[in-house]
Design a protein around this motif. Structure first.
Motif, PDB file in Angstrom:
ATOM      1  N   VAL A 224       0.803  -1.231   0.000  1.00 53.75           N
ATOM      2  CA  VAL A 224       0.000   0.000   0.000  1.00 53.75           C
ATOM      3  C   VAL A 224       0.833   1.277   0.000  1.00 53.75           C
ATOM      4  O   VAL A 224       0.278   2.360  -0.111  1.00 53.75           O
ATOM      5  CB  VAL A 224      -0.982   0.028   1.202  1.00 53.75           C
ATOM      6  CG1 VAL A 224      -1.888  -1.176   1.179  1.00 53.75           C
ATOM      7  CG2 VAL A 224      -0.228   0.111   2.519  1.00 53.75           C
ATOM      8  N   HIS A 225       2.145   1.138   0.138  1.00 53.32           N
ATOM      9  CA  HIS A 225       3.035   2.305   0.120  1.00 53.32           C
ATOM     10  C   HIS A 225       2.629   3.361   1.145  1.00 53.32           C
ATOM     11  O   HIS A 225       2.604   4.543   0.849  1.00 53.32           O
ATOM     12  CB  HIS A 225       3.082   2.938  -1.272  1.00 53.32           C
ATOM     13  CG  HIS A 225       3.449   1.954  -2.332  1.00 53.32           C
ATOM     14  ND1 HIS A 225       4.697   1.396  -2.425  1.00 53.32           N
ATOM     15  CD2 HIS A 225       2.712   1.402  -3.318  1.00 53.32           C
ATOM     16  CE1 HIS A 225       4.725   0.556  -3.433  1.00 53.32           C
ATOM     17  NE2 HIS A 225       3.531   0.531  -3.985  1.00 53.32           N
ATOM     18  N   ASN A 226       2.253   2.898   2.316  1.00 51.67           N
ATOM     19  CA  ASN A 226       1.886   3.860   3.365  1.00 51.67           C
ATOM     20  C   ASN A 226       2.463   3.378   4.684  1.00 51.67           C
ATOM     21  O   ASN A 226       2.122   2.300   5.167  1.00 51.67           O
ATOM     22  CB  ASN A 226       0.364   3.982   3.457  1.00 51.67           C
ATOM     23  CG  ASN A 226      -0.056   5.013   4.480  1.00 51.67           C
ATOM     24  OD1 ASN A 226       0.486   5.063   5.587  1.00 51.67           O
ATOM     25  ND2 ASN A 226      -1.021   5.849   4.120  1.00 51.67           N
ATOM     26  N   VAL A 227       3.316   4.189   5.255  1.00 50.39           N
ATOM     27  CA  VAL A 227       4.058   3.729   6.424  1.00 50.39           C
ATOM     28  C   VAL A 227       3.152   3.583   7.646  1.00 50.39           C
ATOM     29  O   VAL A 227       3.349   2.692   8.481  1.00 50.39           O
ATOM     30  CB  VAL A 227       5.259   4.665   6.702  1.00 50.39           C
ATOM     31  CG1 VAL A 227       4.799   6.013   7.195  1.00 50.39           C
ATOM     32  CG2 VAL A 227       6.237   4.031   7.656  1.00 50.39           C
ATOM     33  N   PHE A 228       2.100   4.429   7.728  1.00 45.94           N
ATOM     34  CA  PHE A 228       1.207   4.315   8.890  1.00 45.94           C
ATOM     35  C   PHE A 228       0.440   3.002   8.866  1.00 45.94           C
ATOM     36  O   PHE A 228       0.344   2.296   9.870  1.00 45.94           O
ATOM     37  CB  PHE A 228       0.223   5.496   8.919  1.00 45.94           C
ATOM     38  CG  PHE A 228       0.872   6.783   9.314  1.00 45.94           C
ATOM     39  CD1 PHE A 228       1.230   7.010  10.636  1.00 45.94           C
ATOM     40  CD2 PHE A 228       1.165   7.749   8.366  1.00 45.94           C
ATOM     41  CE1 PHE A 228       1.850   8.188  11.002  1.00 45.94           C
ATOM     42  CE2 PHE A 228       1.792   8.927   8.734  1.00 45.94           C
ATOM     43  CZ  PHE A 228       2.130   9.154  10.050  1.00 45.94           C
ATOM     44  N   ILE A 229      -0.089   2.677   7.677  1.00 44.73           N
ATOM     45  CA  ILE A 229      -0.831   1.424   7.560  1.00 44.73           C
ATOM     46  C   ILE A 229       0.107   0.237   7.779  1.00 44.73           C
ATOM     47  O   ILE A 229      -0.262  -0.772   8.378  1.00 44.73           O
ATOM     48  CB  ILE A 229      -1.540   1.354   6.191  1.00 44.73           C
ATOM     49  CG1 ILE A 229      -2.528   2.521   6.077  1.00 44.73           C
ATOM     50  CG2 ILE A 229      -2.265   0.026   6.016  1.00 44.73           C
ATOM     51  CD1 ILE A 229      -3.237   2.587   4.745  1.00 44.73           C
TER      52      ILE A 229
ATOM     53  N   GLN B   5      13.412  -4.067  -1.481  1.00 42.62           N
ATOM     54  CA  GLN B   5      13.713  -2.957  -0.572  1.00 42.62           C
ATOM     55  C   GLN B   5      12.493  -2.046  -0.430  1.00 42.62           C
ATOM     56  O   GLN B   5      11.787  -1.791  -1.402  1.00 42.62           O
ATOM     57  CB  GLN B   5      14.889  -2.161  -1.154  1.00 42.62           C
ATOM     58  CG  GLN B   5      15.638  -1.329  -0.154  1.00 42.62           C
ATOM     59  CD  GLN B   5      16.569  -2.166   0.714  1.00 42.62           C
ATOM     60  OE1 GLN B   5      16.787  -3.331   0.444  1.00 42.62           O
ATOM     61  NE2 GLN B   5      17.070  -1.561   1.784  1.00 42.62           N
ATOM     62  N   VAL B   6      12.256  -1.598   0.779  1.00 40.12           N
ATOM     63  CA  VAL B   6      11.202  -0.616   0.998  1.00 40.12           C
ATOM     64  C   VAL B   6      11.777   0.761   0.662  1.00 40.12           C
ATOM     65  O   VAL B   6      12.867   1.102   1.129  1.00 40.12           O
ATOM     66  CB  VAL B   6      10.729  -0.632   2.463  1.00 40.12           C
ATOM     67  CG1 VAL B   6       9.750   0.499   2.719  1.00 40.12           C
ATOM     68  CG2 VAL B   6      10.095  -1.969   2.790  1.00 40.12           C
TER      69      VAL B   6
END
Lengths: 414, 316
Positions: free
Chosen positions: B65-70, B127-128
């Motif tokens: 999802v490319h979202n660090v919070f999620i 890699q993130v």
């Protein structure tokens, strides 16, 4: 009275039937646990888009040489399984013996590593000695190395009360880092090699079951069969364990301490001494497993030992085997087959070999929690207070086993 | 002697202390989880497995999802779910809590690689992107202070989170009614039950909290430090957190001090290129220290009285 006695005597089933029933009851919990684990494992495979039937077929092929539809050589698969089973039996004993004394040995891995280190050191330094002296010496060194590592745990527990679960976890890491130190740039490193030690002398090696010469065995070169005579060492260890536990006063003391430390103390048993002794012996069995692994298959220390999990798998072996010698052999065969079959499952069915660890964990959960006990007994029988939990970290499996035996006795005398 | 002069030289650099605090925070989260769980009377040696699961799901979710919070949320939920297995097995089924903990650790090691192989094949996860990783936060003004600014105020956001969790844990555990109840459940559940406290609810809550915190630490490791997932990447950190908990005598502050010591050791280890001693021998020190502490001060560091004992209503 006499009539009642006569009637009960008449109704008494023959000894063999009683024995079979008792065995059946003892096997019920492990069998249900394994079954449940495989069912849940199948669900996990299916949910993630795999074919559980194909996965288990490949697992059976890789583990037991059964259902090998792809033409894999069955005997080779069995031989590979035996290689895994051999150390598992001894490490399983190393977990089971302290269990019997009421202690949880999570340190079989560290003890195994120290045993392997000691065995390798002796095997390298005395490589010129004849086999009939060197081989026993190598195995003895391994047992001693493990015993020292286990003994530390026992002494800490007896003297300071330090919990063995924590001390064994810490000692596992110390052993692993010590091994790294030794074979990466340390004193045991193979000159010019990396992450491995020099090999032990040929006279320090255990013979393989199939001779490693240039002849074919069942159509394959003999050298591919790695199963070795260490298997007999493992079986002998299991026999020694059974004898020790049931036929010696030390075994009686170990079981007494495991049942109740207070009662054992009133009975004149030195609890501390028993704890230390049982950890010493347990460490020796785990160390022997490491020595046999070195002398039988690996012949040198390698980076494989950094990620080795035999000592942890042994916890499942001991619990599923209800801490008895025969049970340990049977469950070591099961887990050995699972681990050996994992790679075949990966290559043939495309299901990750790590499913084996998932299955192993599920078996552990299941045997510890006894999820399916409701299948047989819906409610605890009236008037029977739920067993008071023991304060120490005793294996619930032991309790369950005792429970089964008690339940059986109740029925027999009723 | 060069070893000591090397250490002395390193101590003069802010980077060493910066790294020490970062590693301490990484260990602190699971250690606090352990404190909470064991204070409620449930032995928890499963931080390693819960952390590993969190580390995997942080990366998996982040890549999806490319979202660090999620991603962090996913890691916490994954850790919490692992913890709830431990909770159900040891509270509802009254299983041996150490067996259950061992099983969680094996389960985590297996299921993460199983899922890794299933969804990413036998290759790496990948890699993130650093834009989706947990960022560093330079505190305005404070970050400019020489030396101390680098050590305390140029850290990863998760370090600040860990400190906040530490303060919260300390306050809740010792200054609130909830904390008092939690501790009473861990010391004498029968008495707590008699006083109208729901033993099971508190224990479930405590164990699941330990999973949330361990999952958070896993996310810190995988998308805050490494920016990828590697099988078994927690590499014993959950066990060191366990050691820190014991070292700190089951108190948040004590655990924090222990993680600082272990974090310092890790930082020294990382700087090993400038040290003339086997890094492998150095790596033993946290474990040896714990053994020494256990051997020396064990009488003064005892776990909660009912730690590890399943609660059976009506049984004494």
């Amino acid at each position: 009275m006499a009539a009642a006695a006569k009637r009960s005597a008449r109704q008494e089933p023959p000894q063999i039937v009683k024995g079979l029933r008792r065995t059946g009851r003892a096997l019920a919990v492990p069998a249900r646990s394994v079954l449940l684990a495989f069912v849940v494992g199948a669900v996990i495979v299916a949910v993630t888009g795999g074919d559980p039937f194909k996965a288990y077929q490949a697992l059976a092929c890789g583990g037991f040489g059964l259902f090998c539809f792809g033409g894999e050589p069955s005997v080779l698969q069995l031989a590979n399984t035996l290689v895994v089973v051999t150390p598992l039996i001894m490490a399983g004993i190393a977990v089971a013996l302290p269990f019997r004394a009421g202690m949880f040995n999570i340190g079989a891995e560290g003890q195994l590593i120290m045993g392997a280190i000691a065995a390798t050191t002796v095997g390298i330094h005395f490589a010129g000695w004849p086999a009939f002296v060197l081989l026993p010496f190598v195995l003895l060194a391994g047992a001693l190395g493990g015993a020292v590592w286990g003994g530390i745990v026992g002494v800490l527990k007896a003297v300071t009360g330090a919990h063995e679960v924590v001390t064994t976890i810490m000692l596992n890491f110390v052993a692993q880092w010590f091994l790294r130190f030794l074979i990466i740039g340390g004193p045991l490193q193979l000159p010019g090699g990396s992450s491995k030690s020099s090999p032990i002398g040929t006279s320090a090696q255990l013979a393989t079951l199939v001779p490693h010469n240039n002849q074919l065995f069942l159509g394959l070169p003999g050298a591919v069969y790695r199963a070795h005579t260490g298997l007999f060492v493992a079986l002998a260890a299991a026999a020694v364990f059974a004898f020790l536990l049931w036929r010696t006063s030390l075994g009686y003391e170990i079981r007494a301490v495991g049942q109740s430390q207070r009662a054992a103390r009133y009975g004149g048993i030195s609890v501390r001494k028993t704890l230390v002794t049982s950890m010493l012996i347990a460490g020796a069995f785990a160390g022997l497993a490491g020595a046999v692994q070195i002398a039988g298959v690996d012949h040198n220390l390698t980076d494989q030992y950094f990620t080795d999990t035999t000592g942890f798998d042994a916890i499942a072996v001991a619990l599923l085997g209800l801490n008895s010698a025969v049970g340990i052999i049977l469950s070591a065969i099961l887990f050995g087959a699972l681990h050996a079959g994992g790679s075949v499952m990966q290559s043939d069915a495309g299901v990750s070999g790590n499913l084996v660890y998932v299955l192993q964990a599920l078996i552990l959960f299941s045997i510890a929690a006894n999820f399916l006990r409701g299948f047989k007994l819906r409610l605890p029988s009236p008037g029977r207070v739920p067993e008071t939990p023991a304060a120490d970290a005793m294996a619930s499996a032991v309790a369950q086993e005792a429970d089964i035996e008690l339940a059986g006795d109740d029925k027999d005398t009723a | 002697m060069s070893f000591f002069s090397d250490i002395l030289r390193l101590i003069g650099t802010p980077d060493l202390w910066h790294a020490s605090l970062q590693y301490a925070a990484l260990l602190l989260l699971p250690a606090l989880g352990g404190v909470i769980s064991e204070r409620s009377g449930v032995v928890n040696i499963a931080m390693e497995g819960m952390m590993l699961t969190g580390a995997f799901f942080a990366v998996a979710v982040d890549l999806a999802v490319h979202n660090v919070f999620i991603a962090v949320l996913g890691a916490m939920i994954a850790g919490g779910l692992m913890a709830s297995i431990h909770a159900v097995v040891s509270i509802r089924y009254r299983a041996d809590q150490i067996v259950s903990g061992v099983a969680i650790n094996i389960f985590a090691a297996g299921i993460t690689v199983f899922l890794l192989n299933r969804f990413y094949g036998l290759a790496d996860v990948g890699q993130v992107a650093s834009s989706n990783a947990l960022p560093n936060w330079n505190v305005p003004l404070l970050g400019q202070i020489p030396f101390l600014g680098r050590v305390f105020f140029q850290q990863n956001v998760m370090v600040y989170v860990a400190i906040i969790v530490l303060v919260l844990t300390q306050v809740v555990l010792f200054r609130t009614r909830l904390g008092l109840r939690l501790r009473s459940v861990g010391e004498h559940p029968q008495a707590a039950d008699t006083a109208g406290i729901n033993v099971y609810v508190l224990r479930y809550g405590a164990v699941i909290t330990s999973g949330l915190l361990s999952g958070l630490a896993g996310a810190f490791l995988s998308i805050g430090i490494a920016n990828t997932f590697v099988p078994g990447m927690t590499d014993g950190r959950g066990y060191i957190a366990l050691a820190a908990m014991i070292f700190g005598k089951w108190t948040p502050i004590g655990a924090f001090i222990a993680t600082l010591i272990f974090g310092f050791g890790q930082a020294i280890y990382d700087a090993n290129s400038s040290i003339h001693i086997s890094p492998y021998l150095l790596s033993m020190t946290p474990y040896l220290l714990t053994l020494v502490v256990l051997a020396a001060v064990v009488r003064r560091s005892s776990p909660p009285a009912a730690d590890g004992i399943p609660y059976v209503p009506g049984a004494e």
